[in-house]
Design a protein around this motif. Structure first.
Motif, PDB file in Angstrom:
ATOM      1  N   LEU A  16       0.832  -1.195   0.000  1.00  0.00           N
ATOM      2  CA  LEU A  16       0.000   0.000   0.000  1.00  0.00           C
ATOM      3  C   LEU A  16       0.872   1.253   0.000  1.00  0.00           C
ATOM      4  O   LEU A  16       0.604   2.213  -0.720  1.00  0.00           O
ATOM      5  N   ARG A  17       1.947   1.231   0.774  1.00  0.00           N
ATOM      6  CA  ARG A  17       2.872   2.365   0.816  1.00  0.00           C
ATOM      7  C   ARG A  17       3.498   2.578  -0.557  1.00  0.00           C
ATOM      8  O   ARG A  17       3.684   3.704  -0.993  1.00  0.00           O
ATOM      9  N   SER A  18       3.830   1.497  -1.262  1.00  0.00           N
ATOM     10  CA  SER A  18       4.393   1.612  -2.614  1.00  0.00           C
ATOM     11  C   SER A  18       3.408   2.291  -3.562  1.00  0.00           C
ATOM     12  O   SER A  18       3.809   3.117  -4.388  1.00  0.00           O
ATOM     13  N   ILE A  19       2.136   1.944  -3.426  1.00  0.00           N
ATOM     14  CA  ILE A  19       1.108   2.581  -4.250  1.00  0.00           C
ATOM     15  C   ILE A  19       1.055   4.071  -3.938  1.00  0.00           C
ATOM     16  O   ILE A  19       1.095   4.922  -4.839  1.00  0.00           O
ATOM     17  N   GLY A  20       0.952   4.398  -2.660  1.00  0.00           N
ATOM     18  CA  GLY A  20       0.862   5.802  -2.255  1.00  0.00           C
ATOM     19  C   GLY A  20       2.068   6.614  -2.694  1.00  0.00           C
ATOM     20  O   GLY A  20       1.927   7.728  -3.194  1.00  0.00           O
ATOM     21  N   ASP A  21       3.259   6.026  -2.515  1.00  0.00           N
ATOM     22  CA  ASP A  21       4.481   6.732  -2.911  1.00  0.00           C
ATOM     23  C   ASP A  21       4.504   7.004  -4.411  1.00  0.00           C
ATOM     24  O   ASP A  21       4.885   8.086  -4.855  1.00  0.00           O
ATOM     25  N   GLU A  22       4.099   6.015  -5.199  1.00  0.00           N
ATOM     26  CA  GLU A  22       4.121   6.187  -6.655  1.00  0.00           C
ATOM     27  C   GLU A  22       3.120   7.252  -7.096  1.00  0.00           C
ATOM     28  O   GLU A  22       3.439   8.104  -7.930  1.00  0.00           O
ATOM     29  N   VAL A  23       1.915   7.211  -6.550  1.00  0.00           N
ATOM     30  CA  VAL A  23       0.910   8.208  -6.933  1.00  0.00           C
ATOM     31  C   VAL A  23       1.415   9.607  -6.591  1.00  0.00           C
ATOM     32  O   VAL A  23       1.314  10.528  -7.400  1.00  0.00           O
ATOM     33  N   LYS A  24       2.007   9.770  -5.423  1.00  0.00           N
ATOM     34  CA  LYS A  24       2.518  11.096  -5.037  1.00  0.00           C
ATOM     35  C   LYS A  24       3.690  11.531  -5.912  1.00  0.00           C
ATOM     36  O   LYS A  24       3.810  12.706  -6.242  1.00  0.00           O
ATOM     37  N   ARG A  25       4.544  10.574  -6.306  1.00  0.00           N
ATOM     38  CA  ARG A  25       5.652  10.925  -7.223  1.00  0.00           C
ATOM     39  C   ARG A  25       5.117  11.458  -8.538  1.00  0.00           C
ATOM     40  O   ARG A  25       5.697  12.349  -9.155  1.00  0.00           O
ATOM     41  N   ARG A  26       4.011  10.907  -9.004  1.00  0.00           N
ATOM     42  CA  ARG A  26       3.452  11.288 -10.294  1.00  0.00           C
ATOM     43  C   ARG A  26       2.648  12.572 -10.239  1.00  0.00           C
ATOM     44  O   ARG A  26       2.212  13.077 -11.265  1.00  0.00           O
ATOM     45  N   TRP A  27       2.440  13.148  -9.055  1.00  0.00           N
ATOM     46  CA  TRP A  27       1.729  14.430  -8.962  1.00  0.00           C
ATOM     47  C   TRP A  27       2.445  15.496  -9.777  1.00  0.00           C
ATOM     48  O   TRP A  27       1.817  16.362 -10.367  1.00  0.00           O
ATOM     49  N   PHE A  28       3.774  15.451  -9.788  1.00  0.00           N
ATOM     50  CA  PHE A  28       4.541  16.463 -10.511  1.00  0.00           C
ATOM     51  C   PHE A  28       5.602  15.869 -11.417  1.00  0.00           C
ATOM     52  O   PHE A  28       5.959  16.461 -12.414  1.00  0.00           O
ATOM     53  N   GLY A  29       6.148  14.711 -11.050  1.00  0.00           N
ATOM     54  CA  GLY A  29       7.205  14.098 -11.834  1.00  0.00           C
ATOM     55  C   GLY A  29       6.647  13.251 -12.962  1.00  0.00           C
ATOM     56  O   GLY A  29       5.780  12.404 -12.751  1.00  0.00           O
ATOM     57  N   HIS A  30       7.138  13.480 -14.159  1.00  0.00           N
ATOM     58  CA  HIS A  30       6.671  12.728 -15.319  1.00  0.00           C
ATOM     59  C   HIS A  30       6.999  11.248 -15.158  1.00  0.00           C
ATOM     60  O   HIS A  30       8.067  10.885 -14.653  1.00  0.00           O
ATOM     61  N   ALA A  31       6.087  10.394 -15.580  1.00  0.00           N
ATOM     62  CA  ALA A  31       6.246   8.950 -15.438  1.00  0.00           C
ATOM     63  C   ALA A  31       7.484   8.425 -16.160  1.00  0.00           C
ATOM     64  O   ALA A  31       8.032   7.388 -15.792  1.00  0.00           O
ATOM     65  N   SER A  32       7.952   9.151 -17.158  1.00  0.00           N
ATOM     66  CA  SER A  32       9.146   8.730 -17.895  1.00  0.00           C
ATOM     67  C   SER A  32      10.421   8.950 -17.080  1.00  0.00           C
ATOM     68  O   SER A  32      11.467   8.395 -17.417  1.00  0.00           O
ATOM     69  N   GLY A  33      10.333   9.776 -16.039  1.00  0.00           N
ATOM     70  CA  GLY A  33      11.511  10.119 -15.262  1.00  0.00           C
ATOM     71  C   GLY A  33      12.226  11.343 -15.799  1.00  0.00           C
ATOM     72  O   GLY A  33      13.166  11.839 -15.182  1.00  0.00           O
ATOM     73  N   ASN A  34      11.811  11.835 -16.941  1.00  0.00           N
ATOM     74  CA  ASN A  34      12.417  13.014 -17.543  1.00  0.00           C
ATOM     75  C   ASN A  34      11.834  14.265 -16.894  1.00  0.00           C
ATOM     76  O   ASN A  34      10.672  14.600 -17.112  1.00  0.00           O
TER      77      ASN A  34
END
Length: 159
Positions: free
Chosen positions: A134-152
């Protein structure tokens, strides 16, 4: 003591203020003109960008096909009874994963306060592995709030 209150709750009786403490007023207009906490949402393109960005996440795309994550989503629905986690009303597993971020936030708050995690009438408990998932899900969703999924970072939202 200090407590947070919404600007719309500025009318406190003196007795209540003395009993509760000193209010710190915050804006409660997430979709309107909240420049302090939600400035990025003032740009009309953010919601569409976020929706697309979440749907590009390699982690979320993998998790939506993973039987362990699907089982976790089922368990979270049984425990919370959140309609957004019900596969009958929300058949899109990716959308249910995104919704699970809110449950992760709830779990983090309960853990921080030493409270039981997701207490429920069925007595169902989350195992540590499930909390980690669940923490992995939450962390990923929050990362994608501003960071592009490509990592660029050049494709990320914002200036």
């Amino acid at each position: 003591s200090i407590f947070f209150a919404f600007r719309s709750e500025r009318v406190f009786s003196d007795a209540l203020r003395q009993a509760v403490g000193v209010p710190i007023y915050v804006e409660d207009a997430a979709d309107a003109d909240d420049r302090l906490f939600h400035e990025w949402m003032l740009k009309g393109s953010y919601k569409a960008w976020l929706k697309e960005n979440l749907r590009r996440s390699a982690f979320l795309l993998s998790a939506k096909e993973d039987p362990q994550y699907l089982a976790l989503l089922e368990k979270l629905y049984r425990v919370t009874q959140r309609v957004e986690l019900d596969p009958r009303t929300t058949p899109d597993a990716l959308q249910r994963l995104i919704t699970a971020k809110d449950v992760d936030t709830q779990v983090q708050i309960e853990e921080a306060h030493g409270r039981p995690v997701l207490p429920n009438e069925l007595g169902i408990r989350l195992e540590q592995k499930e909390r980690d998932m669940l923490r992995s899900i939450g962390d990923e969703v929050k990362r994608r709030w501003f960071g592009h999924a490509s990592g660029n970072y050049k494709e990320s939202f914002g200036d």
